[in-house]
Design a protein around this motif. Structure first.
Motif, mmCIF file in Angstrom:
data_model
loop_
_atom_site.group_PDB
_atom_site.id
_atom_site.type_symbol
_atom_site.label_atom_id
_atom_site.label_comp_id
_atom_site.label_asym_id
_atom_site.label_seq_id
_atom_site.Cartn_x
_atom_site.Cartn_y
_atom_site.Cartn_z
ATOM 1 N N PRO A 44 2.249 8.051 3.740
ATOM 2 C CA PRO A 44 2.675 6.839 2.959
ATOM 3 C C PRO A 44 2.229 5.532 3.460
ATOM 4 N N ARG A 45 2.165 4.631 2.485
ATOM 5 C CA ARG A 45 1.414 3.223 3.049
ATOM 6 C C ARG A 45 2.370 2.263 2.691
ATOM 7 N N THR A 46 2.303 1.128 3.238
ATOM 8 C CA THR A 46 3.264 0.063 3.231
ATOM 9 C C THR A 46 2.913 -0.970 1.649
ATOM 10 N N TRP A 47 3.631 -1.114 1.007
ATOM 11 C CA TRP A 47 3.554 -1.839 -0.375
ATOM 12 C C TRP A 47 4.606 -2.349 -0.548
ATOM 13 N N ASP A 48 4.669 -3.701 -1.272
ATOM 14 C CA ASP A 48 5.737 -4.487 -1.724
ATOM 15 C C ASP A 48 5.093 -5.207 -3.128
ATOM 16 N N LEU A 49 5.845 -5.329 -3.880
ATOM 17 C CA LEU A 49 5.512 -5.760 -5.387
ATOM 18 C C LEU A 49 5.160 -7.247 -5.118
ATOM 19 N N GLU A 50 6.094 -8.100 -4.424
ATOM 20 C CA GLU A 50 5.707 -9.441 -4.227
ATOM 21 C C GLU A 50 4.858 -9.777 -3.043
ATOM 22 N N LEU A 179 4.049 -15.763 -10.995
ATOM 23 C CA LEU A 179 5.116 -16.718 -11.640
ATOM 24 C C LEU A 179 5.247 -17.790 -10.600
ATOM 25 N N ASN A 180 5.470 -18.958 -11.458
ATOM 26 C CA ASN A 180 5.631 -20.167 -10.796
ATOM 27 C C ASN A 180 7.061 -20.753 -10.995
ATOM 28 N N GLN A 181 7.826 -20.701 -9.747
ATOM 29 C CA GLN A 181 9.108 -21.055 -9.895
ATOM 30 C C GLN A 181 9.366 -22.652 -9.658
#
Length: 199
Positions: A44-50, A179-181
């Protein structure tokens, strides 16, 4: 009993599953589709959508597809090994192959017919009709077909050789959504009206 399977075999099986599931499967890569029957990842490898600064993000940035666990196991990545940016996406290559096969098969009735200007117009009209229908379905962004004098000379035509040009724009894959917040007070301007609407 746990059974290990090569990831390439799983990827090929996913390609077949997508080809069966989607009407225009050449517009959908294997990325971000739940993979049935997978119970774990050996490495497994690290992953983050953001956050792209993960192991999977690094692999993706180097055109390598990986596997993530997010609402099931999924392939994550759309890129091919092509140095040509027009074929950087899996879907770009699949679209080119599908479109060429479709046009060639559609031209089968014209082969061995008398090579007249009427026949050439019929071929072009037939191809353009197919291209328009494909664009109308959302399977291509745009496409057209035409006769090019520069590609055809009298010697080749006299020997039954005809070259027809066509171009197209494949549907790109949304690979990177940003996305621009912004925080704003403008929705408070009509605050009184909002209260009245709720009455």
């Amino acid at each position: 009993m746990t059974q290990l399977k090569p990831i390439i075999a799983t990827a090929l099986a996913m390609r077949c599953l997508i080809d069966e599931k989607y009407p225009a499967s050449f517009t959908k890569s294997i990325s971000n589709v739940p993979v049935p029957g997978v119970g774990g990842i050996v490495h497994p490898r690290t992953w983050d959508l953001e956050d792209p600064n993960t192991e999977v993000g690094y692999l993706n940035a180097n055109d390598v597809t990986s596997v993530i666990q997010h609402e099931g196991f999924r392939f994550w990545g759309n890129r091919t090994c092509s140095a040509d940016p027009r074929f950087a996406f899996e879907t770009g290559t699949l679209t080119a192959q599908w479109l060429l096969d479709t046009i060639i098969n559609g031209c089968f009735p014209f082969i061995d017919q008398p090579l007249t200007p009427v026949l050439v117009r019929d071929i072009i009209d037939s191809i353009n009709a197919k291209l328009r229908a494909t664009v109308a379905k959302g399977w291509l962004i745009g496409a057209s077909c035409w006769y090019n004098d520069a590609q055809n000379n009298e010697q080749d035509l006299s020997q039954g050789l005809l070259v027809i040009d066509y171009d197209y724009t494949p549907v790109p894959t949304l690979e990177n959504l940003q996305l621009n917040q912004r925080i704003t007070d403008r929705y408070l301007v009509d605050f009184g009206k909002l209260i009245a609407q709720g009455a």
